[in-house]
Motif scaffolding. Structure first.
Motif, PDB file in Angstrom:
ATOM      1  N   TRP A 194       0.814  -1.219   0.000  1.00  0.00           N
ATOM      2  CA  TRP A 194       0.000   0.000   0.000  1.00  0.00           C
ATOM      3  C   TRP A 194       0.844   1.263   0.000  1.00  0.00           C
ATOM      4  O   TRP A 194       0.313   2.356   0.083  1.00  0.00           O
ATOM      5  N   HIS A 248     -13.640   6.848   4.033  1.00  0.00           N
ATOM      6  CA  HIS A 248     -13.174   6.547   2.677  1.00  0.00           C
ATOM      7  C   HIS A 248     -12.294   7.693   2.195  1.00  0.00           C
ATOM      8  O   HIS A 248     -12.655   8.867   2.368  1.00  0.00           O
ATOM      9  N   THR A 305      -3.537  -3.955   3.691  1.00  0.00           N
ATOM     10  CA  THR A 305      -4.482  -4.638   2.814  1.00  0.00           C
ATOM     11  C   THR A 305      -5.572  -5.235   3.695  1.00  0.00           C
ATOM     12  O   THR A 305      -5.384  -5.430   4.897  1.00  0.00           O
ATOM     13  N   SER A 306      -6.693  -5.541   3.099  1.00  0.00           N
ATOM     14  CA  SER A 306      -7.794  -6.147   3.844  1.00  0.00           C
ATOM     15  C   SER A 306      -7.335  -7.417   4.556  1.00  0.00           C
ATOM     16  O   SER A 306      -7.619  -7.616   5.737  1.00  0.00           O
ATOM     17  N   GLU A 307      -6.602  -8.269   3.845  1.00  0.00           N
ATOM     18  CA  GLU A 307      -6.151  -9.546   4.420  1.00  0.00           C
ATOM     19  C   GLU A 307      -5.203  -9.324   5.591  1.00  0.00           C
ATOM     20  O   GLU A 307      -5.316  -9.987   6.622  1.00  0.00           O
ATOM     21  N   LYS A 335      -7.121  -7.984   8.688  1.00  0.00           N
ATOM     22  CA  LYS A 335      -7.909  -9.042   9.332  1.00  0.00           C
ATOM     23  C   LYS A 335      -7.015  -9.958  10.153  1.00  0.00           C
ATOM     24  O   LYS A 335      -7.343 -10.303  11.296  1.00  0.00           O
ATOM     25  N   GLU A 387      -6.847  -0.787  -4.016  1.00  0.00           N
ATOM     26  CA  GLU A 387      -7.801  -0.614  -2.907  1.00  0.00           C
ATOM     27  C   GLU A 387      -7.130  -1.098  -1.630  1.00  0.00           C
ATOM     28  O   GLU A 387      -6.692  -2.258  -1.561  1.00  0.00           O
ATOM     29  N   GLU A 410      -6.978  -0.419   2.997  1.00  0.00           N
ATOM     30  CA  GLU A 410      -7.846  -0.109   4.129  1.00  0.00           C
ATOM     31  C   GLU A 410      -7.064   0.546   5.253  1.00  0.00           C
ATOM     32  O   GLU A 410      -5.834   0.493   5.291  1.00  0.00           O
ATOM     33  N   ALA A 460      -7.766   0.888   9.703  1.00  0.00           N
ATOM     34  CA  ALA A 460      -8.656   0.377  10.745  1.00  0.00           C
ATOM     35  C   ALA A 460      -8.034   0.566  12.115  1.00  0.00           C
ATOM     36  O   ALA A 460      -6.824   0.743  12.255  1.00  0.00           O
ATOM     37  N   ARG A 513     -13.314   0.830  10.664  1.00  0.00           N
ATOM     38  CA  ARG A 513     -12.425   0.663   9.521  1.00  0.00           C
ATOM     39  C   ARG A 513     -12.863   1.553   8.378  1.00  0.00           C
ATOM     40  O   ARG A 513     -13.988   2.024   8.339  1.00  0.00           O
ATOM     41  N   THR A 568     -11.732   2.682   3.913  1.00  0.00           N
ATOM     42  CA  THR A 568     -11.092   2.263   2.681  1.00  0.00           C
ATOM     43  C   THR A 568     -10.291   3.418   2.075  1.00  0.00           C
ATOM     44  O   THR A 568     -10.613   4.592   2.284  1.00  0.00           O
TER      45      THR A 568
END
Length: 171
Positions: free
Chosen positions: A48, A75, A102-104, A107, A146, A148, A150, A162, A164
């Protein structure tokens, strides 16, 4: 004078303490100083983007954090190559943080935070912010895509804290 039973008992106690010692070490290895100012910025390329020096920021975006588990704005639109100062402002009474990723990755990190709630960070893409305070992340978004941001404090991510980031490719 130590007897064989005394030595064995000390060894057994040391073995029992080993998992807690390793867990504490793992948390420290991840960084113990959430948001502590660092004298040098570690510039490690991430999917990112990459950390930047404060003087490189071309604009500041204030992200407000509240105890109703909201981030505002949630956002952001960024141009590829743009360097932002993300100013995390904690308007609540609880500790909050902002972590980019990243989203992954977010998480997975949120799951780790549930297992080790006292874990602290000291990475340039994270800002840990006490109540009523603010913290800055200065970041160059040099990859289109894209991503994120959070709050990964245990329970906050799951409650929806969170947002984006869309990094638009250069024309």
């Amino acid at each position: 004078m130590k007897t064989p039973n005394t030595s064995r008992r000390h060894f057994q106690l040391a073995l029992l303490a080993l998992p807690w010692t390793l867990a504490a070490h793992a948390a420290r290895a991840h960084g113990e100083r959430h948001g502590s100012p660092s004298t040098t910025v570690v510039k490690e390329q991430k999917p990112w983007g990459i950390a930047a020096e404060p003087r490189e920021a071309t604009r500041t975006v204030e992200i407000r954090m509240t105890d109703d588990m909201k981030l505002s704005p949630n956002h952001l639109e960024v141009r590829e190559g743009e360097t932002l100062r993300l100013r995390a402002v904690n308007q609540g009474r609880l500790m909050h943080e902002i972590v980019l990723g990243t989203s992954e990755e977010l998480k997975a990190h949120a799951e780790m935070m549930k297992k080790h709630p006292g874990m602290e960070h000291d990475e340039p893409y994270m800002a840990h912010v006490p109540p009523g305070r603010r913290g800055d992340i200065v970041w160059t978004f040099n990859r289109a895509g894209e991503f994120e941001f959070a709050c990964l404090i245990a329970g906050h991510f799951e409650a929806g804290m969170r947002g984006t980031i869309r990094v638009k490719a250069r024309p």
